[in-house]
Scaffold this motif. Structure first.
Motif, short mmCIF file in Angstrom:
data_model
loop_
_atom_site.label_atom_id
_atom_site.label_comp_id
_atom_site.label_asym_id
_atom_site.label_seq_id
_atom_site.Cartn_x
_atom_site.Cartn_y
_atom_site.Cartn_z
N ASP A 1 0.82 -1.21 0.00
CA ASP A 1 0.00 0.00 0.00
C ASP A 1 0.86 1.26 0.00
OD1 ASP A 1 -2.26 -1.58 0.07
OD2 ASP A 1 -2.80 -1.13 2.14
N ALA A 2 1.90 1.27 0.82
CA ALA A 2 2.73 2.47 0.95
C ALA A 2 3.45 2.82 -0.35
CB ALA A 2 3.75 2.27 2.07
N ARG A 3 3.68 1.83 -1.21
CA ARG A 3 4.55 2.05 -2.37
C ARG A 3 3.97 3.03 -3.39
NH1 ARG A 3 7.45 3.88 -4.81
NH2 ARG A 3 9.36 3.22 -5.83
N ILE A 4 2.66 3.21 -3.40
CA ILE A 4 2.08 4.14 -4.37
C ILE A 4 2.31 5.59 -3.98
CG2 ILE A 4 -0.18 4.10 -3.24
CD1 ILE A 4 0.58 4.60 -7.00
N ALA A 5 2.43 5.87 -2.68
CA ALA A 5 2.45 7.26 -2.22
C ALA A 5 3.62 8.08 -2.77
CB ALA A 5 2.42 7.31 -0.69
N PRO A 6 4.83 7.51 -2.97
CA PRO A 6 5.88 8.32 -3.59
C PRO A 6 5.64 8.63 -5.07
CG PRO A 6 6.83 6.51 -2.32
CD PRO A 6 5.36 6.24 -2.45
N ILE A 7 4.61 8.00 -5.66
CA ILE A 7 4.38 8.15 -7.10
C ILE A 7 3.30 9.17 -7.40
CG2 ILE A 7 3.60 6.93 -9.18
CD1 ILE A 7 4.86 4.38 -7.99
N TYR A 8 2.15 9.07 -6.72
CA TYR A 8 1.05 9.92 -7.17
C TYR A 8 1.08 11.32 -6.56
CZ TYR A 8 -1.69 7.99 -3.17
OH TYR A 8 -2.14 7.59 -1.93
N GLU A 9 0.21 12.17 -7.13
CA GLU A 9 0.16 13.61 -6.83
C GLU A 9 1.49 14.30 -7.15
OE1 GLU A 9 -2.65 14.54 -6.53
OE2 GLU A 9 -3.65 12.76 -5.80
N GLY A 10 2.15 13.85 -8.21
CA GLY A 10 3.47 14.35 -8.57
C GLY A 10 4.52 13.46 -7.94
N THR A 11 5.25 12.72 -8.74
CA THR A 11 6.26 11.82 -8.20
C THR A 11 7.21 12.57 -7.28
OG1 THR A 11 7.80 12.21 -10.02
CG2 THR A 11 6.21 10.42 -10.30
N ASN A 12 7.91 11.84 -6.45
CA ASN A 12 8.80 12.52 -5.51
C ASN A 12 9.95 13.23 -6.20
OD1 ASN A 12 7.13 11.78 -3.48
ND2 ASN A 12 8.50 10.29 -2.54
N GLY A 13 10.31 12.78 -7.39
CA GLY A 13 11.30 13.53 -8.16
C GLY A 13 10.77 14.91 -8.54
N ILE A 14 9.48 14.98 -8.85
CA ILE A 14 8.87 16.27 -9.17
C ILE A 14 8.81 17.16 -7.93
CG2 ILE A 14 6.66 17.34 -9.83
CD1 ILE A 14 6.27 15.00 -11.78
#
Length: 597
Positions: A431-444
């Protein structure tokens, strides 16, 4: 899966002892006192612990199912749990009273959000997106739109979504192709939308009466690029003049995404305009859709960081309880639980220190949002807004990255049992793995911090924040028992100032500045996250030491001291290594051919 215990004592520690309920002193919160906040948190704890949390594993096992008519069946119990949330008035706790909400501070609403996501992340996504829709309409909707749509959203009778992504347009929204055609010959000031959106969280369900889709689309005469994008409100069911629901709009769920985790959340592909065209209403100004949508996205980014903290808290609880019960090996010649092994203690303490620090940082950010909205003086509001805008990308990116690491450590504590789905540890990692991706990836998020936020004021907002961090380091150093913690924090401040200087100088280079920001953004964001979290741990240590010195014989405060000691002396040094990565330059990144890797 271990039952979820809402972290009420830890939340109170941050609100009462670190933030000193500062938001309650702001204009507009005169009727909100600590007793009311306490009652709200207690009730939220009951809802999340007793109603939402038991469904977490159910949602993971059952997932969602799309019916042939395009409707979506939720996991067993999800619709009732959402309705219990809405009927309890929880959807409006952070919404202004003028808009039908309860008008509580953002910092309190954020604390409740953490418990929602810790209890059931898949279900918590629904009100999180609705909160963003409320904010967008409250800021940019017309008077008629606000009168028609805000109250049902605030009450939770209707839910909201955010429709950005298309198959060819992910982070680069300038490539959006969904069309919105004005209809001057039809009654009502509306457009007809045609196009496809993907990855739409809670895009179709029957837990609420209606769903309001906020959709990015282009009008026929719009220019290419970001300036040609407008924002439209597209209801699932059209709304009559008296507020009742009318005909079904021409928007349909064409499929559900098969995801790594959050199986209980219906992530949909939506088709707009397969027949006559989906009726939509322009929100705000034409051509300013991205600007308006960022109102919703900034709200969501802060809450995604809090979402990660909620899952990390549950992973921490799960690992601790398992380690205390699992008998394995010996210590000092006697059989023992794995919690007695120092390597397992290291993992448990690492998890706890990070969760404590992340929670405090996220609620500090929420307190700045309160000040930016409600402070009496314009200068104070502006300063708080600048600080909140620096903190939000750090909170989103760092908290979610750390949540994945914390959940992974939770699996490791379980050993082989952690890799077995029945324990529930693996679900938290998935479940946690999606959070760094959506709403603008963490690179963004990192690019936003290192590029936009630093460049616009030459780092002034972050420098001001670091002055406060340095003051905490000095206060720690002045206490003999806490001197090593203060010295470590002071070193982190110096490293982050050095990194900021490198990034600002390299980013200003007219020839290579853009490449430099790309190269340095992620390590810079990570360094900032480590230092700002260490600051929170330092503040916690000062409070805990003072409480113990005053005669509080409390294991809670001793645990806070242990958490701060580990975080500042063991975890912060890992983050400080990011400075070396920045100072190493970007030659290897610029020269490498990805095809050769």
């Amino acid at each position: 899966m271990t039952p979820y215990a809402p972290p009420l004592r830890d939340v109170r520690f941050v609100l009462e002892e670190l933030l000193e309920h500062g938001s309650l002193s702001l204009p507009g919160f005169e009727e909100v006192g600590p007793d009311l906040v306490e009652a709200v948190l207690e009730e939220a704890g009951r809802l999340t612990g007793e109603v939402w949390a038991p469904l977490n594993a159910v949602g993971d096992r059952q997932g969602c199912r799309r019916r042939e008519d395009g409707g979506v069946a939720l996991p067993e119990g999800f619709a009732d749990a959402y309705r219990a949330y809405a009927e309890g008035g929880w959807n409006g706790i952070g919404v202004a009273q003028a808009q039908g909400g309860q008008g509580l501070p953002e910092v309190v609403a954020s604390a409740v959000q953490e418990m929602l996501h810790g209890a059931n992340m898949a279900l918590g996504l629904c009100p999180m997106l609705t909160a963003g829709a409320i904010e967008a309409l409250a800021r940019h909707g017309s008077e008629m739109q606000q009168a028609t749509y805000l109250a049902p959203l605030v009450e939770g009778r209707w839910t909201g979504t955010m429709n950005l992504t298309e198959p060819q347009a992910g982070s680069d929204l300038s490539r959006v192709r969904t069309q919105a055609v004005p209809c001057p010959d039809e009654p009502g000031d509306h457009y007809r939308l045609r196009g496809q959106k993907i990855f739409i969280t809670w895009g179709e369900h029957e837990a609420a009466e209606n769903i309001l889709h906020l959709v990015l689309a282009r009008t026929p005469d719009a220019p290419e690029g970001n300036k040609g994008i407008s924002l439209f409100l597209v209801p699932k069911f059209l709304v009559e003049a008296d507020g009742s629901l009318g005909a079904r709009n021409d928007v349909r769920c064409t499929g559900l995404e098969h995801k790594l985790g959050i199986h209980g959340s219906p992530t949909c592909s939506l088709s707009f305009g397969e027949r006559e065209g989906a009726v939509g209403y322009l929100v705000g100004e034409a051509g300013r859709g991205l600007n308006h949508m960022f109102t919703m996205m900034n709200e969501a980014r802060h809450k995604v960081g809090i979402q990660g903290i909620g899952v990390a808290e549950r992973a921490c609880q799960q690992a601790r309880d398992y380690a205390l019960e699992r008998m394995q090996g010996r210590r000092h010649g006697e059989p023992c639980a794995i919690a007695d092994h120092l390597d397992v203690k290291r993992m448990l303490l690492s998890m706890r220190a990070r969760v404590d620090a992340l929670r405090a940082l996220a609620l500090t950010g929420a307190a700045q949002m309160d000040r930016a909205r409600h402070a009496a003086e314009a200068d104070e509001r502006a300063a708080a807004q600048a600080r909140a805008e620096v903190l939000i990308p750090v909170i989103k990116a760092f908290a979610t990255d750390q949540a994945v690491e914390i959940a992974s450590l939770g699996v490791q504590v379980h050993g082989g049992m952690g890799y077995i789905e029945e324990t529930g540890a693996a679900q938290l990692l998935r479940d946690a793995r999606i959070a760094p991706i959506y709403e603008g990836t963490n690179g963004i998020q990192a690019l936003d911090l290192a590029g936009r936020k630093l460049a616009r004021d030459g780092g002034a907002a972050l420098s001001s924040l670091l002055d406060e961090v340095a003051a905490t380091a000095a206060a720690l150093t002045a206490r003999d028992a806490l001197r090593p913690l203060g010295e470590s924090l002071a070193g982190g401040v110096a490293d982050l100032r050095s990194a900021m200087s490198v990034v600002l100088t390299a980013g200003a280079d007219p020839q290579n500045g853009a490449d430099a920001i790309q190269a340095f953004a992620t390590p810079f964001s990570s360094l900032a996250g480590h230092v700002l979290c260490a600051w929170q741990l330092g503040r916690s240590a000062l409070r805990a030491e003072a409480a113990l010195a005053a005669g509080s014989d409390d294991d809670f405060y001793r645990a806070k001291l242990a958490s701060a000691d580990f975080g500042l002396r063991h975890w912060l040094p890992e983050g400080r290594a990011r400075l070396a990565a920045i100072e190493a330059g970007m030659a290897s990144l610029v020269s490498v051919d990805p095809a050769s890797l």
